[in-house]
Scaffold this motif. Structure first.
Motif, short mmCIF file in Angstrom:
data_model
loop_
_atom_site.label_atom_id
_atom_site.label_comp_id
_atom_site.label_asym_id
_atom_site.label_seq_id
_atom_site.Cartn_x
_atom_site.Cartn_y
_atom_site.Cartn_z
N GLU A 150 15.45 0.47 -72.86
CA GLU A 150 16.23 0.99 -71.75
C GLU A 150 15.43 2.02 -70.96
O GLU A 150 14.72 2.85 -71.53
CB GLU A 150 17.53 1.61 -72.24
N VAL A 151 15.53 1.94 -69.65
CA VAL A 151 14.91 2.89 -68.73
C VAL A 151 16.02 3.80 -68.22
O VAL A 151 17.01 3.32 -67.66
CB VAL A 151 14.22 2.18 -67.56
N HIS A 152 15.86 5.11 -68.38
CA HIS A 152 16.94 6.04 -68.07
C HIS A 152 16.79 6.70 -66.71
O HIS A 152 17.68 7.46 -66.30
CB HIS A 152 17.04 7.12 -69.15
N SER A 153 15.70 6.44 -66.01
CA SER A 153 15.51 7.11 -64.73
C SER A 153 14.65 6.28 -63.79
O SER A 153 13.72 5.58 -64.22
CB SER A 153 14.86 8.48 -64.95
N LEU A 154 14.97 6.36 -62.51
CA LEU A 154 14.14 5.78 -61.45
C LEU A 154 13.26 6.82 -60.79
O LEU A 154 12.55 6.51 -59.83
CB LEU A 154 15.04 5.12 -60.39
N GLY A 155 13.33 8.05 -61.28
CA GLY A 155 12.52 9.12 -60.71
C GLY A 155 12.92 9.43 -59.29
O GLY A 155 14.09 9.61 -58.98
N ASP A 156 11.94 9.47 -58.40
CA ASP A 156 12.20 9.80 -57.00
C ASP A 156 12.39 8.54 -56.16
O ASP A 156 12.08 8.51 -54.98
CB ASP A 156 11.07 10.65 -56.43
N GLU A 157 12.93 7.50 -56.79
CA GLU A 157 13.22 6.26 -56.07
C GLU A 157 14.70 5.93 -56.17
O GLU A 157 15.41 6.43 -57.04
CB GLU A 157 12.38 5.10 -56.62
N ALA A 158 15.15 5.09 -55.26
CA ALA A 158 16.52 4.58 -55.28
C ALA A 158 16.46 3.06 -55.26
O ALA A 158 15.53 2.48 -54.66
CB ALA A 158 17.32 5.10 -54.08
N LEU A 159 17.39 2.42 -55.90
CA LEU A 159 17.41 0.96 -55.99
C LEU A 159 18.46 0.38 -55.06
O LEU A 159 19.65 0.70 -55.18
CB LEU A 159 17.69 0.52 -57.44
N LEU A 160 18.03 -0.46 -54.11
CA LEU A 160 18.95 -1.23 -53.27
C LEU A 160 19.12 -2.58 -53.95
O LEU A 160 18.30 -3.49 -53.79
CB LEU A 160 18.39 -1.38 -51.86
N LEU A 161 20.17 -2.72 -54.74
CA LEU A 161 20.31 -3.90 -55.58
C LEU A 161 20.51 -5.17 -54.78
O LEU A 161 20.17 -6.26 -55.25
CB LEU A 161 21.47 -3.70 -56.57
N ASP A 162 21.06 -5.09 -53.56
CA ASP A 162 21.23 -6.29 -52.74
C ASP A 162 19.89 -6.94 -52.43
O ASP A 162 19.78 -8.16 -52.35
CB ASP A 162 21.93 -5.94 -51.42
N SER A 163 18.85 -6.12 -52.25
CA SER A 163 17.51 -6.63 -51.98
C SER A 163 16.66 -6.73 -53.24
O SER A 163 15.63 -7.39 -53.25
CB SER A 163 16.78 -5.74 -50.96
N GLY A 164 17.08 -6.02 -54.30
CA GLY A 164 16.34 -6.05 -55.55
C GLY A 164 15.07 -5.24 -55.53
O GLY A 164 14.15 -5.51 -56.32
N ILE A 165 14.98 -4.24 -54.66
CA ILE A 165 13.76 -3.42 -54.55
C ILE A 165 14.13 -1.95 -54.57
O ILE A 165 15.26 -1.57 -54.26
CB ILE A 165 12.97 -3.74 -53.28
N THR A 166 13.15 -1.11 -54.94
CA THR A 166 13.35 0.33 -54.88
C THR A 166 12.69 0.88 -53.62
O THR A 166 11.73 0.31 -53.10
CB THR A 166 12.76 1.05 -56.11
N VAL A 167 13.21 2.01 -53.13
CA VAL A 167 12.70 2.65 -51.92
C VAL A 167 12.51 4.13 -52.22
O VAL A 167 13.15 4.68 -53.14
CB VAL A 167 13.66 2.47 -50.73
N PRO A 168 11.64 4.83 -51.47
CA PRO A 168 11.48 6.27 -51.69
C PRO A 168 12.79 6.99 -51.41
O PRO A 168 13.46 6.73 -50.42
CB PRO A 168 10.39 6.66 -50.68
#
Length: 408
Positions: A327-345
């Protein structure tokens, strides 16, 4: 007062231009950015930087609108989107299917910026052919298939992905039919037909089928029905290339978290899985769990967990197919747009919550049931486990579908 000509608009003093831009709505600011280079540069310096926060494209049977969570405001569009279905997005661009079953790419803020794509039936393949038999139906034939009349495919079962590189003015489009899912069709800018990627015939059984997909540049990540990740390079002129990494070969088999926050197994209504790709290229499995609402709650609760494959599993784990992810508990300084399946700053000053998942529905690409799920527009913070919904949204617009996107 003399009306300025087109050249003088770009020569307005910066203080006057900044004064004007600061009083525009976020939609008009994005339109103003496209007037000229000076207006674009000035818009980046204005105090209304919060206009760059994630937005939501809402759509109903005959209308669409933009929702700005920061303003809690819905902006209706003047364009005619009756019968249009939005399949995917990349930045300001949306992959849409019109009422005549024609695919095209539409810009969110430029009203006359539309790119028509090749007809669905223009696929070139040695294994498949597609023929239009109506506005909502196609006949799919497979080489060597005993069905002489072919296989009926309905456009309601069409799913698609989009990637746009605005700097290079290039795009990649991929789509497939959920029913059967024998192939993935794709095209790039300048092409007037679609090439195909088989998903069953001639494919290793572990890489067969489609549960979810993510398109990032020219790379297509396919989450197979056996929980493996297949990586395809679509950049070649002759077709696609298999470039699956060893770390993707191991299946995602997440174990149940130790702490269920005192929510029992019986309280779970639905568990679904999607994949996502981080900015560094890591592939994550996203587990979404919908729980029953308690007596004091109106809406059901939702929880998310992220998993990553173990790059160095024990040999016994591989043999028995267990504990191959953690399990990964953090994305750090990124956010996940699940509709596109990618993370962004992520940047809180711009309204982009770090370490958060922006969610609307789990079956964006793959739909295992007859009826798609209803939109559940929310933001989930992985650190605090806080789920933010927008209850006032239904007062402005009753969406049938929704897509989070980050204006570029």
């Amino acid at each position: 007062m003399e009306t300025p000509n087109s050249g003088s608009w770009s020569e307005l003093p910066m203080d006057i231009l900044r004064f004007l831009l600061e009083r525009l709505s976020f939609v008009d600011i994005h339109r103003a950015k496209m007037v000229c280079r000076n207006w674009y540069l000035c818009s980046k310096q204005t105090v209304r930087k919060r206009s760059e926060s994630p937005l939501v494209m809402l759509s109903s049977e005959d209308d669409c609108a933009l929702f700005n969570p920061e303003e809690d405001r819905v902006y209706k569009t003047k364009r005619d989107f009756s019968g249009t279905r939005f399949l995917a997005n990349s930045g300001n661009w949306f992959l849409a299917l019109d009422s005549g079953s024609n695919l095209y790419i539409e810009h969110a803020f430029r009203e006359k910026k539309r790119i028509n794509l090749p007809p669905l039936e223009s696929i070139k393949s040695e294994l498949f052919s597609l023929k239009r038999v109506g506005e909502k139906e196609f006949n799919e034939r497979r080489v060597g298939c005993f069905l002489e009349k072919g296989f009926s495919q309905m456009v309601k079962d069409l799913r698609g992905l989009l990637w746009v590189d605005e700097g290079k003015e290039e795009y990649t489009v991929a789509w497939f039919f959920v029913k059967g899912a024998e192939y993935i069709a794709f095209c790039k800018k300048g092409e007037d037909y679609y090439r195909t990627v088989p998903t069953r015939k001639g494919v290793h059984f572990m890489s067969q089928g489609i549960s979810d997909m993510v398109l990032r540049g020219d790379f297509l990540y396919v989450y197979t029905t056996r929980r493996y990740v297949r990586l395809l390079d679509l950049s070649g002129q002759e077709g696609f290339r298999e470039v699956t990494k060893r770390s993707f070969i191991l299946p995602f088999l997440p174990a149940s978290p130790q702490n269920w926050d005192e929510i029992t197994y019986a309280d779970r209504l639905k568990v679904s899985y999607n994949i996502a790709v981080t900015r560094s290229g890591d592939v994550l499995l996203v587990e979404s769990i919908l729980f029953k609402a308690s007596r004091s709650e109106i809406l059901p609760r939702r929880m998310f967990h992220l998993y990553k494959t173990d790059p160095n599993p024990d040999s016994d784990d591989i043999l028995y197919g267990e504990n191959l992810s953690f399990e990964v508990h953090s994305l750090g300084d990124e956010a996940l747009l699940l509709d596109s399946g990618i993370t962004v700053p992520a940047d809180p000053t711009l309204g982009i919550e770090p370490n958060s998942i922006y969610f609307t529905r789990h079956d964006r690409v793959r739909n295992f049931v007859q009826e798609p799920s209803c939109p559940d527009i929310c933001v989930f913070n992985l650190a605090t486990k806080k789920l933010t919904r927008f209850p006032n949204l239904s007062c402005f617009f009753k969406p049938k579908d929704a897509l989070w996107f980050l204006p570029s």
